[in-house]
Design an enzyme around this catalytic site. Structure first.
Site, PDB file in Angstrom:
ATOM      1  N   PRO A   1       0.811  -1.221   0.000  1.00 59.58           N
ATOM      2  CA  PRO A   1       0.000   0.000   0.000  1.00 59.58           C
ATOM      3  C   PRO A   1       0.844   1.272   0.000  1.00 59.58           C
ATOM      4  CG  PRO A   1      -0.230  -1.195   2.086  1.00 59.58           C
ATOM      5  CD  PRO A   1       0.576  -2.058   1.171  1.00 59.58           C
TER       6      PRO A   1
ATOM      7  N   ASP B   1     -11.223   1.083 -24.009  1.00 57.06           N
ATOM      8  CA  ASP B   1     -11.520   0.861 -22.593  1.00 57.06           C
ATOM      9  C   ASP B   1     -11.597   2.155 -21.813  1.00 57.06           C
ATOM     10  OD1 ASP B   1     -11.428  -1.839 -22.694  1.00 57.06           O
ATOM     11  OD2 ASP B   1      -9.347  -1.999 -22.015  1.00 57.06           O
TER      12      ASP B   1
ATOM     13  N   GLU C   1       2.380  -7.178   8.667  1.00 62.59           N
ATOM     14  CA  GLU C   1       2.488  -5.718   8.752  1.00 62.59           C
ATOM     15  C   GLU C   1       3.338  -5.134   7.630  1.00 62.59           C
ATOM     16  OE1 GLU C   1       0.957  -3.363  10.838  1.00 62.59           O
ATOM     17  OE2 GLU C   1      -0.230  -5.200  10.886  1.00 62.59           O
TER      18      GLU C   1
HETATM   19  N1  ADE Z   1      -0.947  -5.059   0.166  1.00 65.19           N
HETATM   20  C1  ADE Z   1      -1.868  -4.663   1.061  1.00 65.19           C
HETATM   21  N2  ADE Z   1      -2.613  -3.660   0.604  1.00 65.19           N
HETATM   22  C2  ADE Z   1      -2.155  -3.393  -0.662  1.00 65.19           C
HETATM   23  C3  ADE Z   1      -2.506  -2.461  -1.668  1.00 65.19           C
HETATM   24  N3  ADE Z   1      -3.481  -1.566  -1.508  1.00 65.19           N
HETATM   25  N4  ADE Z   1      -1.819  -2.485  -2.824  1.00 65.19           N
HETATM   26  C4  ADE Z   1      -0.818  -3.361  -3.021  1.00 65.19           C
HETATM   27  N5  ADE Z   1      -0.433  -4.259  -2.097  1.00 65.19           N
HETATM   28  C5  ADE Z   1      -1.095  -4.290  -0.936  1.00 65.19           C
END
Ligand code: ADE
Length: 243
Positions: free
Chosen positions: A88, A168, A115
């Site tokens: 993330p 697309d 984590e």
């Molecule tokens: N792992 C956990 N959340 C994620 C996300 N939003 N994008 C990529 N990998 C992740």
């Protein structure tokens, strides 16, 4: 195109890879997906892949050694191709990133769990970090499948229609126009007459305008980066868009 996926959960991939368009692409040799279980590169009796964070804090951290070993034994040291960590904290994946990544012959994908991963993996092993959006999942497996899916459908020959990906949503920087199929009337709701008219020039103009309107209504943020013709701008301005 070849994908090498490093994961603690290889079993989640086959059901999706063995369905529909990805299955066909694999059978036709247009993509290859190799799944590598990070646990296979542990050397202790319990095959431990995670540990507590130094200095405390919540959760567990994926250890550096099994991931380095797995990647180096499959991709070499340094890795012979782009190596992406799904996290993330990465740059947010979009259609432009998909188009750019689809030019590679081979990609390595590391799926984080827990984590996070030991920071040395980011610093000294991966070449890119990608997030699929601003929310947190339990791991990088679904993000890896999303990336594989988005790239695969851009490979020439994967979609039945050679122009399949050209219109697309997002491919042009705009959302796609609406689609209808038979019957021409369903519960009193009619397909727009223009789509039944057979007038290809008018249909193309209608689709372009619908695409512009939709983007203006739903995702005006996209208009700034979209490639717009003068006629597009004029049409948008007639519908309230301000440059
Ligand atoms: N792992 C956990 N959340 C994620 C996300 N939003 N994008 C990529 N990998 C992740």
């Amino acid at each position: 195109m070849r994908f090498d996926v490093f994961t603690l959960l290889p079993a989640v991939f086959p059901p999706y890879l063995e369905s529909s368009i990805l299955q066909r692409a694999r059978q036709r040799g247009l993509i290859d997906v190799y799944l590598h279980n990070i646990r296979d590169w542990t050397h202790d009796r319990h095959h431990v892949t995670d540990d507590e964070p130094y200095a405390g804090g919540g959760g567990m951290v994926m250890k550096a050694e099994p991931i380095f070993e797995a990647v180096e034994s499959v991709l070499g040291a340094p890795p012979a191709c782009l190596l992406i960590l799904l996290t993330p904290q990465g740059r947010v994946f979009d259609q432009r990133a998909a188009q750019e990544l689809a030019r590679h012959e081979r990609l390595g994908l590391i799926c984080g769990r827990y984590e996070g991963v030991d920071e040395r993996i980011r610093e000294h092993l991966v070449s890119d970090e990608i997030s699929i959006g601003d929310y947190v999942l339990t791991g990088g497996e679904l993000p890896a499948l999303i990336l594989i899916d988005a790239l695969t459908r851009l490979i020439p020959g994967v979609l039945g229609d050679p122009d399949g990906a050209a219109d697309d949503s997002h491919a042009t920087g705009l959302l796609e126009y609406p689609h209808y199929t038979r019957p021409p009337e369903f519960r009193g709701w009619r397909v727009p007459d223009i789509l039944l008219s057979g007038d290809h020039a008018k249909i193309a103009k209608w689709r372009r305008e619908q695409s512009l309107l939709r983007t203006l209504e739903r995702r005006p943020d996209l208009l700034a980066a979209a490639s717009l013709l003068n006629a597009d701008l004029k049409f948008l301005e007639e519908h309230g868009f301000k440059r």
